[in-house]
Design a protein around this motif. Sequence first.
Motif, short mmCIF file in Angstrom:
data_model
loop_
_atom_site.label_atom_id
_atom_site.label_comp_id
_atom_site.label_asym_id
_atom_site.label_seq_id
_atom_site.Cartn_x
_atom_site.Cartn_y
_atom_site.Cartn_z
N GLU A 78 93.30 9.80 19.47
CA GLU A 78 94.34 10.43 18.65
C GLU A 78 94.21 11.94 18.72
O GLU A 78 93.10 12.45 18.89
CB GLU A 78 94.16 10.05 17.17
CG GLU A 78 94.63 8.70 16.78
CD GLU A 78 94.57 8.53 15.27
OE1 GLU A 78 95.22 9.31 14.55
OE2 GLU A 78 93.87 7.63 14.82
N PRO A 79 95.33 12.63 18.53
CA PRO A 79 95.22 14.09 18.41
C PRO A 79 94.35 14.43 17.20
O PRO A 79 94.46 13.79 16.14
CB PRO A 79 96.66 14.55 18.20
CG PRO A 79 97.51 13.44 18.76
CD PRO A 79 96.72 12.18 18.50
N LEU A 80 93.49 15.41 17.34
CA LEU A 80 92.61 15.81 16.26
C LEU A 80 93.39 16.19 15.01
O LEU A 80 93.03 15.81 13.90
CB LEU A 80 91.71 16.97 16.69
CG LEU A 80 90.78 17.54 15.63
CD1 LEU A 80 89.79 16.48 15.14
CD2 LEU A 80 90.04 18.75 16.15
N GLY A 85 94.99 14.98 9.07
CA GLY A 85 96.09 14.84 8.12
C GLY A 85 97.21 15.85 8.30
O GLY A 85 98.05 16.01 7.42
N LEU A 86 97.26 16.53 9.44
CA LEU A 86 98.32 17.50 9.70
C LEU A 86 99.47 16.83 10.43
O LEU A 86 99.33 15.76 11.01
CB LEU A 86 97.77 18.67 10.53
CG LEU A 86 96.59 19.43 9.91
CD1 LEU A 86 96.02 20.44 10.89
CD2 LEU A 86 97.03 20.11 8.62
N ASP A 92 102.69 23.28 15.51
CA ASP A 92 103.66 23.66 16.53
C ASP A 92 103.43 25.11 16.92
O ASP A 92 104.10 26.02 16.46
CB ASP A 92 105.09 23.46 16.01
CG ASP A 92 106.12 23.68 17.11
OD1 ASP A 92 105.76 23.58 18.30
OD2 ASP A 92 107.29 23.96 16.77
N SER A 93 102.42 25.29 17.77
CA SER A 93 102.03 26.63 18.18
C SER A 93 101.39 26.56 19.56
O SER A 93 100.61 25.65 19.84
CB SER A 93 101.03 27.22 17.18
OG SER A 93 100.41 28.36 17.72
#
Length: 189
Positions: A78-80, A85-86, A92-93
């Motif tokens: 999974e994306p960290l 919880g983000l 989005d950067s």
Amino acid sequence: MPVAVNGSWCGDGILCFEKLSDIRLLLVRTDENETNGRTVRTLHPVTSEEMKEMGVDTEEAFERAKEAFLNRFPPMIEPLYKMLGLTDEDVDSPFVPPLFVLYNKELFFGGTMLFIPSVLEMVHEFVGKDFYIIPSSINELLILPCLDCDPESIREHIHYVNTTVCSKEEVLSEELYIYRKEEGRVLVA
């Protein structure tokens, strides 16, 4: 079952099968008990003497144990930021690296997946390119697709986390690793 540990765990006849720099793959037996609604596992490293007594081929035993490990503790990635919880909008950067966590649901010796080729191939397919492996602890690995990044600064971060965040027992490695699909293996970066 196999577990990946820091090489300092090996010694006194304990059977360490595979190694990668300072990481060793041990074969262990586990006892499981329920305590306050939580599963507590006690690890008992298998010794080379025990393997001789059982008359089991070491390499075959480790291959079977790896398969059993994956069946019992399937890999997850999974994306960290999602684990923290983000949301997609929160990160989005272009300054946020695409960092992923490779683990299992029970957070039980997820670092073992470093030694399982089918998992590494699955991760490569998921991220779409060769990747760095950051051994965040014995229980999970951080995956960073190969980008223009400075391996030395990643190594410094690994050392910082190992000395300030992880307990001595949870440290897997001080090294940064890289998986290269073309070579089909993990190397020290």
